[in-house]
Design a protein around this motif. Structure first.
Motif, short mmCIF file in Angstrom:
data_model
loop_
_atom_site.label_atom_id
_atom_site.label_comp_id
_atom_site.label_asym_id
_atom_site.label_seq_id
_atom_site.Cartn_x
_atom_site.Cartn_y
_atom_site.Cartn_z
N LYS A 153 0.86 -1.13 -0.04
CA LYS A 153 -0.05 -0.13 0.03
C LYS A 153 0.99 1.23 -0.05
O LYS A 153 2.05 0.93 0.26
CB LYS A 153 -0.90 -0.06 1.26
CG LYS A 153 -0.50 0.22 2.38
CD LYS A 153 -1.31 0.36 3.52
CE LYS A 153 -0.78 0.75 4.84
NZ LYS A 153 -1.81 1.03 6.08
N PRO A 154 0.25 2.46 -0.49
CA PRO A 154 1.16 3.64 -0.21
C PRO A 154 1.57 3.97 1.05
O PRO A 154 0.83 3.52 2.34
CB PRO A 154 0.42 4.67 -0.97
CG PRO A 154 -1.14 4.30 -0.65
CD PRO A 154 -1.22 2.91 -0.77
N GLY A 155 2.47 4.72 1.13
CA GLY A 155 2.83 5.28 2.57
C GLY A 155 3.88 4.53 3.32
O GLY A 155 4.00 4.70 4.52
N THR A 156 4.27 3.32 2.82
CA THR A 156 5.29 2.46 3.26
C THR A 156 6.18 1.82 2.39
O THR A 156 5.98 2.04 1.06
CB THR A 156 4.43 1.46 4.08
OG1 THR A 156 5.31 0.37 4.74
CG2 THR A 156 3.51 0.31 2.93
N ASP A 157 7.24 1.26 2.90
CA ASP A 157 8.18 0.59 1.91
C ASP A 157 8.20 -1.03 2.16
O ASP A 157 9.06 -1.60 1.57
CB ASP A 157 9.84 1.07 2.23
CG ASP A 157 10.19 0.77 3.73
OD1 ASP A 157 9.37 0.19 4.50
OD2 ASP A 157 11.66 0.89 3.90
N ASP A 158 7.12 -1.40 2.88
CA ASP A 158 6.87 -2.63 3.14
C ASP A 158 6.25 -3.58 1.94
O ASP A 158 5.23 -3.17 1.26
CB ASP A 158 5.96 -2.88 4.44
CG ASP A 158 5.96 -4.10 5.08
OD1 ASP A 158 6.37 -5.12 4.52
OD2 ASP A 158 5.30 -4.37 6.00
N MET A 159 7.02 -4.55 1.66
CA MET A 159 6.58 -5.42 0.57
C MET A 159 5.97 -6.77 0.80
O MET A 159 5.57 -7.60 0.15
CB MET A 159 7.95 -5.73 -0.31
CG MET A 159 8.63 -4.53 -1.21
SD MET A 159 7.75 -4.20 -2.68
CE MET A 159 8.15 -5.77 -3.46
N ARG A 160 5.98 -6.95 2.17
CA ARG A 160 5.42 -8.01 2.61
C ARG A 160 3.97 -8.43 2.06
O ARG A 160 3.15 -7.70 2.41
CB ARG A 160 5.27 -8.34 4.40
CG ARG A 160 6.78 -8.42 4.94
CD ARG A 160 6.76 -8.57 6.27
NE ARG A 160 6.36 -7.17 6.72
CZ ARG A 160 6.38 -6.76 8.10
NH1 ARG A 160 6.54 -7.69 9.11
NH2 ARG A 160 5.93 -5.46 8.45
N PRO A 210 0.31 -7.64 -3.07
CA PRO A 210 -0.58 -8.02 -4.24
C PRO A 210 0.27 -7.84 -5.65
O PRO A 210 0.36 -8.76 -6.63
CB PRO A 210 -1.70 -7.29 -4.21
CG PRO A 210 -2.12 -6.83 -3.00
CD PRO A 210 -0.63 -6.58 -2.59
N ALA A 211 1.26 -7.05 -5.58
CA ALA A 211 2.25 -6.88 -6.76
C ALA A 211 3.08 -7.86 -7.11
O ALA A 211 3.22 -8.36 -8.37
CB ALA A 211 3.07 -5.54 -6.76
N THR A 212 3.42 -8.62 -6.02
CA THR A 212 4.34 -9.59 -6.20
C THR A 212 3.64 -10.98 -6.96
O THR A 212 4.13 -11.41 -7.72
CB THR A 212 4.74 -10.41 -4.87
OG1 THR A 212 5.43 -9.24 -3.96
CG2 THR A 212 5.56 -11.58 -4.87
N VAL A 213 2.34 -11.14 -6.40
CA VAL A 213 1.50 -12.37 -7.16
C VAL A 213 1.48 -11.77 -8.65
O VAL A 213 1.50 -12.78 -9.69
CB VAL A 213 0.12 -12.36 -6.47
CG1 VAL A 213 -0.65 -13.54 -7.30
CG2 VAL A 213 0.27 -13.03 -5.34
N ILE A 214 1.09 -10.53 -8.89
CA ILE A 214 0.76 -10.05 -10.33
C ILE A 214 1.90 -10.15 -10.99
O ILE A 214 1.84 -10.54 -12.25
CB ILE A 214 0.15 -8.60 -10.04
CG1 ILE A 214 -1.14 -8.70 -9.59
CG2 ILE A 214 0.26 -7.73 -11.48
CD1 ILE A 214 -1.82 -7.25 -9.36
N VAL A 215 2.99 -9.73 -10.79
CA VAL A 215 4.34 -9.88 -11.29
C VAL A 215 4.56 -11.33 -11.62
O VAL A 215 5.19 -11.69 -12.80
CB VAL A 215 5.52 -9.05 -10.69
CG1 VAL A 215 6.96 -9.53 -11.32
CG2 VAL A 215 5.42 -7.71 -10.68
N ASP A 216 4.58 -12.23 -10.82
CA ASP A 216 4.91 -13.49 -10.98
C ASP A 216 3.82 -14.16 -12.08
O ASP A 216 4.47 -14.96 -12.79
CB ASP A 216 4.52 -14.39 -9.58
CG ASP A 216 4.90 -15.71 -9.68
OD1 ASP A 216 6.33 -15.92 -9.99
OD2 ASP A 216 4.12 -16.75 -9.56
N ARG A 217 2.55 -13.90 -12.11
CA ARG A 217 1.88 -14.35 -13.00
C ARG A 217 2.05 -13.47 -14.34
O ARG A 217 2.06 -14.33 -15.53
CB ARG A 217 0.29 -13.78 -12.75
CG ARG A 217 -0.56 -14.50 -11.67
CD ARG A 217 -0.58 -16.18 -12.03
NE ARG A 217 -1.35 -16.35 -13.27
CZ ARG A 217 -0.84 -17.24 -14.05
NH1 ARG A 217 0.39 -17.97 -13.98
NH2 ARG A 217 -1.71 -17.07 -15.34
N LEU A 218 2.40 -12.42 -14.23
CA LEU A 218 2.98 -11.91 -15.80
C LEU A 218 4.17 -12.50 -16.34
O LEU A 218 4.12 -12.79 -17.68
CB LEU A 218 3.10 -10.36 -15.58
CG LEU A 218 1.99 -9.50 -15.27
CD1 LEU A 218 2.39 -8.15 -14.76
CD2 LEU A 218 0.91 -9.21 -16.32
#
Length: 431
Positions: A317-324, A327-335
């Motif tokens: 989400k915005p306002g953080t540097d947290d990648m845990r 959703p982007a990780t799943v999306i990138v993996d699928r792409l």
């Protein structure tokens, strides 16, 4: 009255808790097993991004100390707060190994007045800790559950001005002590038994996750029927019984709390012999939502194989540097699995060297990521994305197709900019 406090865990919760207690006038020692993190804190460098945290720590440097030594942290402490993480195990149960490590290190701390767990733990954990403390000769040390309700990106504000401060303990003296520790906090104190306090955090996150998954299920229905999910949720949320918060359709929830807490609550229920059908559906809808986003883009392009896709936003989400659990990780993996080349942008995410991000190209700006791309997916609603020159971006792309996974942008404006604009729960518009 100012207290001497030890915080175990220098993550998002531990550092915010420590800084805010110091702001209230307490003397706080922070202990973490990560020597690099402690060295950074001792040098005045904050290892995480949280708005307002660095300023708060700097302002209260005289009341804050950082160490890797458990005995040193607790030496003069009256109250110990456990703020370590409790990630899910392979079975979905909470991994309490770090919590038990703190408990073990405190068995000789007879000078303590209270031992407090702020970490999210299964219901019944406090009773087990109480028994261990009693066996260690610490029956006089009060025990309490004090769950946190801070959201990354606004954690300092949430701590200092909470909706409620939950104190779960089975003795009056400990309840009074912790109420005094929180004196100066702008929010009501809710005292209850330990088990109820342990359940509050799990149930609160489950309900918030349910609202998000409901909104995303509603979005799919709106797409199928021609309704606009934003208009629908505005009207639904106007009902005072429901509220508008967490009814925004998108690509689902991630982060450090919702995924592990919903999975942990489900495991807790199943271990007790109950199948939580609603909670199971909430988790399933969330998982399907980000995969459905990729399917919609594939349907628009015909194929993703050989296409270049710009992914705008990496953090959960915005306002953080947290990648845990982003959703982007799943999306990138699928792409990548579909054969696409991925160019990514995020203003705060730390460099990623593990799959799937190691197979993407990190770009310095949204326009860099968009240039030459066949399509784009807006994944994190960073406010910077509102200010992109979208007509310029459309001209720079090989094909101006954008899937807005957060409904951040206005369909009409994006069509005027020349985009084929897909969003969640709203009709596709074409420039």
């Amino acid at each position: 009255m100012a207290q001497r406090i030890a915080i175990f865990g220098a993550g998002y919760i531990g550092l915010v808790t420590a800084a805010c207690f110091a702001e209230l006038g307490h003397t706080v020692a922070v202990r973490d097993i990560d020597s690099d993190k402690i060295a950074a804190l001792q040098a005045g460098r904050i290892p995480i991004f949280e708005p307002g945290l660095a300023e708060l720590i700097a302002r209260n440097a005289g009341r804050l100390s950082f160490t890797v030594d458990a005995d040193d942290a607790a030496a003069d402490a009256q109250v110990v707060f456990v703020c370590v993480d409790t990630p899910p195990t392979a079975s979905g149960d909470a991994d309490l190994s770090r919590v038990w490590s703190v408990v073990d290190s405190m068995k000789g701390a007879a000078h303590l007045s209270a031992f407090v767990v702020k970490s999210t733990v299964p219901v019944g954990t406090g009773a087990r800790i109480r028994a261990v403390l009693d066996t260690a000769g610490l029956r006089h040390v009060g025990y309490a559950a004090n769950p946190e309700f801070t959201a990354e990106g606004r954690a300092v504000q949430d701590f200092m001005h909470p909706d409620r401060v939950v104190i779960g303990t089975d003795d009056h003296a400990t309840a009074e002590l912790l109420a005094a520790v929180h004196d100066g906090i702008d929010g009501p104190v809710m005292a209850m038994d330990v088990r109820s306090a342990e359940a509050v955090k799990l149930m609160a996150n489950a309900l918030l996750a349910t609202k998000i998954s409901f909104a995303n299920e509603a979005a799919a229905i709106c797409e199928a029927t021609g309704a606009d999910v934003n208009l629908v949720m505005d009207a639904v949320g106007a009902d005072a019984r429901l509220g508008r918060g967490f009814l925004n359709a998108g690509i689902g929830w991630g982060g450090s709390c919702f995924p592990k807490d919903t999975i942990g609550l489900k495991a807790l229920a199943v271990n007790g012999g109950y199948h939580p059908q609603l909670l199971s559906a909430v988790i399933e809808v969330n998982e399907l939502t980000r995969r459905r986003a990729v399917i919609r883009l594939k349907e628009e392009l015909g194929t993703l194989d050989g296409k270049t896709v710009a992914v705008l936003g990496m953090t959960f989400k915005p306002g953080t540097d947290d990648m845990r659990e982003s959703p982007a990780t799943v999306i990138v993996d699928r792409l990548l699995t579909e054969g696409a080349t991925v160019r990514s942008w995020d203003p705060m995410a730390q460099p990623q060297t593990t799959p799937p991000w190691s197979s993407t190209t990190r770009c310095a700006s949204p326009l860099d990521a968009l240039t030459g791309s066949d399509a784009a997916m807006l994944v994190t609603e960073w406010p910077e994305l509102r200010d992109v020159d979208w007509p310029e971006a459309a001209a720079a792309m090989a094909a101006p197709v954008l899937f807005d996974g957060r409904n951040l942008l206005e369909p009409g404006a994006m069509a005027d900019a020349g985009f084929t604009y897909l969003s969640v729960g709203r009709a596709t518009v074409r420039g």
